[in-house]
Design a protein around this motif. Structure first.
Motif, PDB file in Angstrom:
ATOM      1  N   ALA A 291       0.849  -1.237   0.057  1.00  0.00           N
ATOM      2  CA  ALA A 291      -0.097  -0.114   0.128  1.00  0.00           C
ATOM      3  C   ALA A 291       0.681   1.123  -0.196  1.00  0.00           C
ATOM      4  N   ASN A 292       1.939   1.166   0.968  1.00  0.00           N
ATOM      5  CA  ASN A 292       2.814   2.396   0.771  1.00  0.00           C
ATOM      6  C   ASN A 292       3.576   2.776  -0.619  1.00  0.00           C
ATOM      7  N   GLN A 293       3.972   1.508  -1.099  1.00  0.00           N
ATOM      8  CA  GLN A 293       4.525   1.764  -2.562  1.00  0.00           C
ATOM      9  C   GLN A 293       3.699   2.145  -3.718  1.00  0.00           C
ATOM     10  N   ALA A 294       2.172   1.763  -3.457  1.00  0.00           N
ATOM     11  CA  ALA A 294       1.199   2.241  -4.223  1.00  0.00           C
ATOM     12  C   ALA A 294       0.922   3.593  -4.109  1.00  0.00           C
ATOM     13  N   ALA A 295       0.869   4.109  -2.956  1.00  0.00           N
ATOM     14  CA  ALA A 295       0.636   5.546  -2.619  1.00  0.00           C
ATOM     15  C   ALA A 295       2.036   6.467  -2.905  1.00  0.00           C
ATOM     16  N   GLN A 296       3.151   5.953  -2.977  1.00  0.00           N
ATOM     17  CA  GLN A 296       4.246   6.604  -3.509  1.00  0.00           C
ATOM     18  C   GLN A 296       4.302   6.701  -4.617  1.00  0.00           C
ATOM     19  N   LYS A 297       3.956   5.569  -5.554  1.00  0.00           N
ATOM     20  CA  LYS A 297       3.801   5.737  -7.173  1.00  0.00           C
ATOM     21  C   LYS A 297       2.734   6.731  -7.283  1.00  0.00           C
ATOM     22  N   ARG A 298       1.662   6.865  -6.788  1.00  0.00           N
ATOM     23  CA  ARG A 298       0.482   7.646  -7.479  1.00  0.00           C
ATOM     24  C   ARG A 298       0.978   9.303  -7.090  1.00  0.00           C
TER      25      ARG A 298
ATOM     26  N   GLU B 152       3.328  10.155  -9.833  1.00  0.00           N
ATOM     27  CA  GLU B 152       2.640  10.527 -10.800  1.00  0.00           C
ATOM     28  C   GLU B 152       2.011  11.642 -10.822  1.00  0.00           C
ATOM     29  N   ALA B 153       1.267  11.920  -9.553  1.00  0.00           N
ATOM     30  CA  ALA B 153       0.838  13.210  -9.355  1.00  0.00           C
ATOM     31  C   ALA B 153       1.661  14.340  -9.762  1.00  0.00           C
ATOM     32  N   ASP B 154       2.811  14.389  -8.913  1.00  0.00           N
ATOM     33  CA  ASP B 154       3.899  15.314  -8.998  1.00  0.00           C
ATOM     34  C   ASP B 154       4.349  15.521 -10.384  1.00  0.00           C
ATOM     35  N   LYS B 155       4.576  14.320 -11.046  1.00  0.00           N
ATOM     36  CA  LYS B 155       4.952  14.439 -12.338  1.00  0.00           C
ATOM     37  C   LYS B 155       4.032  15.174 -13.373  1.00  0.00           C
TER      38      LYS B 155
END
Length: 72
Positions: free
Chosen positions: A55-62, A65-68
């Motif tokens: 869950a933490n990895q998925a949140a970090q990825k999101r 992606e949002a920052d990008k």
């Protein structure tokens, strides 16, 4: 009379020794059950840790992606 006393003492000894064996058997069974409970708790803890990591990895990825997307 003495023979009766000796036989009574032997019978009492047998009863008490059987009771001791039963208590020891019960204690061993309880210890085995507790060991199984501990093992199951460790497995559950490991599963929860893996789920939290995912869950933490998925949140970090999101977040990345949002920052990008915001910086484009």
């Amino acid at each position: 009379m003495k023979l009766h006393l000796i036989l009574s003492s032997m019978a009492l000894g047998l009863v008490l020794s059987a009771c001791g064996a039963d208590v020891a058997s019960t204690a061993a069974t309880e210890a085995e059950l507790k060991a199984k409970e501990v093992e199951q708790a460790k497995q559950t803890e490991e599963q929860v840790k893996q789920q939290l990591d995912a869950a933490n990895q998925a949140a970090q990825k999101r977040l990345e992606e949002a920052d990008k997307a915001a910086n484009q």
